[in-house]
Design an enzyme around this catalytic site. Structure first.
Site, PDB file in Angstrom:
ATOM      1  CB  VAL A 197      63.888 122.868  62.376  1.00 55.76           C
ATOM      2  CG1 VAL A 197      63.237 121.405  60.863  1.00 55.76           C
ATOM      3  CG2 VAL A 197      64.324 121.811  63.929  1.00 55.76           C
ATOM      4  CE1 TYR A 254      59.508 116.486  74.167  1.00 54.93           C
ATOM      5  CE2 TYR A 254      58.320 115.978  75.669  1.00 54.93           C
ATOM      6  CZ  TYR A 254      58.480 116.330  74.696  1.00 54.93           C
ATOM      7  OH  TYR A 254      57.698 115.501  73.197  1.00 54.93           O
ATOM      8  CE  LYS A 266      57.041 118.376  72.131  1.00 49.82           C
ATOM      9  NZ  LYS A 266      57.297 118.124  69.841  1.00 49.82           N
TER      10      LYS A 266
END
Length: 304
Positions: free
Chosen positions: A68, A156, A160
């Site tokens: 991606v 992380y 998000k």
């Protein structure tokens, strides 16, 4: 509530759709009559997924190899796939370590996949989706980490939080085009996400995190065995898309966290009068948001 079959016959592109939550969403979508394009990086997972669809008598998905973070590959897919009505940005990595020790490589890898991968998909796929008619939807998969921070998940969590903010804003942009947008924030789910740290690309090798302890990582992985079945997450995701929910929460586990967050936010607000000019600007912002959700395209001039 929308018709449950309104997406039947449409095509969904699900990144990371051959394992974990992506596979759970793929199964739920397939049973609703949605045609699938699933991206993959692990050949074994791709083959297992292909066998599952064959064994259950469901149409075979189209499988596309994709990193991606590869913008050129995204451009190829956008040109080759044909109509895509549903975009599910699911692919991501779960890599943890003390944020105060992180290097540029740690930031570049985690943010590049978890946020950059979503951005790459939107840039590549939204023009084609906007040109279509009928039901269309974007689902960006974040995590409960989009609300709940922790000492071992700083980057992380940042990724998000970023996906959450992007998605909430994108909903206002795409509603005038008839495209729904949902933020999916699952909690603990049965998956192999825990082993992401073992898949670090060589170009991001200069990590500041402690060396991987295989036994410690495997012990961490046992937590995922206690998670929700990924197909249940997929079914809840499907229902959320059908209802065009802005936020899809699949787990009831976090009420205590939300109560604490809400209380902390309200307690932090100064208790003082708001000048009329500032109040007017905030009222304009709220009105612009309501107008966007009603189908209007908002300009900067609408905010002053």
């Amino acid at each position: 509530m929308m018709q449950a079959d309104r997406f039947a016959g449409t095509t969904a592109l699900i990144t990371g759709g051959v394992s974990g939550i992506g596979f759970g969403i793929a199964r739920a979508f397939a049973q609703a009559g949605i045609e699938l394009v699933l991206t993959w990086r692990n050949r074994a997972h791709r083959d297992t997924t292909a066998r599952w669809f064959a064994d259950h008598g469901l149409p075979s998905p189209r499988f596309e190899h994709l990193d991606v973070t590869d913008r050129a590959r995204w451009a190829e897919l956008a040109a080759q796939l044909g109509p895509v009505h549903i975009l599910v940005n699911n692919a991501g990595i779960s890599v943890f370590g003390p944020t105060d020790c992180a290097t540029h490589a740690d930031y570049d890898w985690i943010m590049g996949v978890n946020f950059g991968g979503v951005a790459n998909a939107l840039v590549a796929m939204l023009p084609g989706m906007k040109a279509l008619d009928g039901p269309r939807h974007v689902i960006n998969v974040a995590s409960m980490a989009a609300f709940c921070a922790g000492p071992q998940a700083g980057i992380y969590t940042a990724s998000k939080f970023a996906v959450r903010g992007l998605t909430e804003s994108l909903r206002y942009n795409l509603m005038p085009h008839g495209i729904g947008v949902s933020l999916l924030c699952p909690g603990l789910t049965q998956s192999n996400a825990w082993d992401s740290a073992l898949k670090r690309p060589a170009r991001f090798a200069e990590s500041g995190f402690p060396a991987i302890d295989a036994d410690e990582l495997a012990q961490f992985g046992t937590a995922f065995d206690l998670g929700m079945d990924a197909f249940e997450v997929g079914c809840k995701t499907l229902r959320g898309m059908i209802d065009n929910r802005p936020l899809i929460l699949t787990h009831p586990d976090h009420r205590e966290d939300f109560d604490a967050i809400a209380a902390e936010l309200l307690a932090a607000l100064p208790d003082e009068p708001i000048p009329a000019g500032r109040a007017h600007i905030e009222d304009l912002r709220r009105e612009a948001n309501r107008a966007a959700l009603a189908g209007s395209q908002i300009r900067i001039s609408d905010l002053t």
